[in-house]
Design an enzyme around this catalytic site. Structure first.
Site, PDB file in Angstrom:
ATOM      1  CD  GLU A  71      12.343 138.100  80.331  1.00 60.27           C
ATOM      2  OE1 GLU A  71      12.934 137.349  81.133  1.00 60.27           O
ATOM      3  OE2 GLU A  71      12.196 139.322  80.504  1.00 60.27           O
ATOM      4  CB  THR A 124       9.570 137.815  87.760  1.00 60.41           C
ATOM      5  OG1 THR A 124      10.776 138.568  87.621  1.00 60.41           O
ATOM      6  CG2 THR A 124       8.505 138.397  86.853  1.00 60.41           C
TER       7      THR A 124
END
Length: 257
Positions: A71, A124
């Protein structure tokens, strides 16, 4: 290197045996930028699969920590929002990052989710950029109350309380501008029987929780009626909330040494 490779590299580095190597093949139906955990699926799958080959050498908490490195590559922040439930299953609460403290929560037996994924990409990192850097105390208090109520609703299997708690006063008002027909979608899905919902991840996907499969599929039909005239391609997914987490559906004992 992609997110799966970075996560696996973190695992192997801590494993501490340079002669051990692995090869990864990724096959999935989650598109990048969907808001339903594309990067998390790759990172979680890679470390969970590697751990199976290593005879479950690492704990679930360690796997979450390794997957968070994927991530970090995807969005610049090593968060556990998606990798924790992918590995543990069901609902999870990240109480702390320093030290990492992830708590698995109760999943009501008849809780279903309907997700619509408009075929537009919201990165994101970009979705983070538009967020406010400061939050009003009154908004924070309201949000904390909703989080506490949601946890209580899950454990009590109180679907009315879950519905009241599904309110985001901090992120949703800003990010919703990136999603076509968001407010109409949310209002009409609740009228169709959804408990409530919101933006999935950083968007553009939108999720709605329902009690029971019949309600979840009615909500899916409502989503379709709203999006069909918009001229935006979309996918709709209906599923029970899984409490099992990542699992092997076909294991191959193969390692490159």
């Amino acid at each position: 290197m992609n997110v799966a490779g970075v996560a696996l590299q973190a695992l192997l580095q801590e494993y501490g045996k340079p002669e051990v190597g692995m090869e990864i093949a990724i096959r999935k139906n989650i598109h990048p930028g969907s808001g339903i955990g594309s990067s998390a699926a790759s990172a979680a799958g890679a470390v969970a699969g590697a751990n199976m080959l290593l005879n479950d050498h690492f704990s679930s908490d360690a796997l979450i920590r390794f997957a968070m490195e994927g991530e970090r590559l995807a969005c610049g922040t090593p968060h556990a929002d998606n990798v924790a439930p992918a590995i543990l299953g069901g609902f999870t609460l990240v109480r702390s990052y320093q030290p990492l403290d992830v708590i698995a929560l109760h999943t009501p037996a008849d809780l279903w989710v309907t997700v619509i994924h408009p075929q537009i990409e919201v990165r994101t990192a970009d979705a983070r950029e538009i967020l406010k850097q400061q939050v009003m105390l009154k908004d924070a208090i309201r949000q904390w109350g909703n989080v506490g109520a949601l946890v209580a609703g899950l454990y009590r299997e109180d679907y009315d309380l879950i519905a009241r708690a599904l309110e985001d006063v901090i992120v949703e008002p800003i990010r919703s501008i990136l999603i076509p027909a968001f407010h109409d979608l949310k209002l009409r899905c609740r009228e169709a029987g959804a408990l409530g919902g919101g933006i999935s991840g950083s968007g553009p996907s939108v999720f709605m929780l329902s009690k029971g499969e019949a309600n979840a599929r009615t909500v899916a039909a409502m989503m379709e009626s709203i999006y069909a005239p918009l001229g935006v391609d979309y996918h709709i997914h209906v599923s029970r909330i899984s409490s099992t987490g990542v699992k092997a559906i076909k294991a191959h004992q193969h390692a490159v040494l």
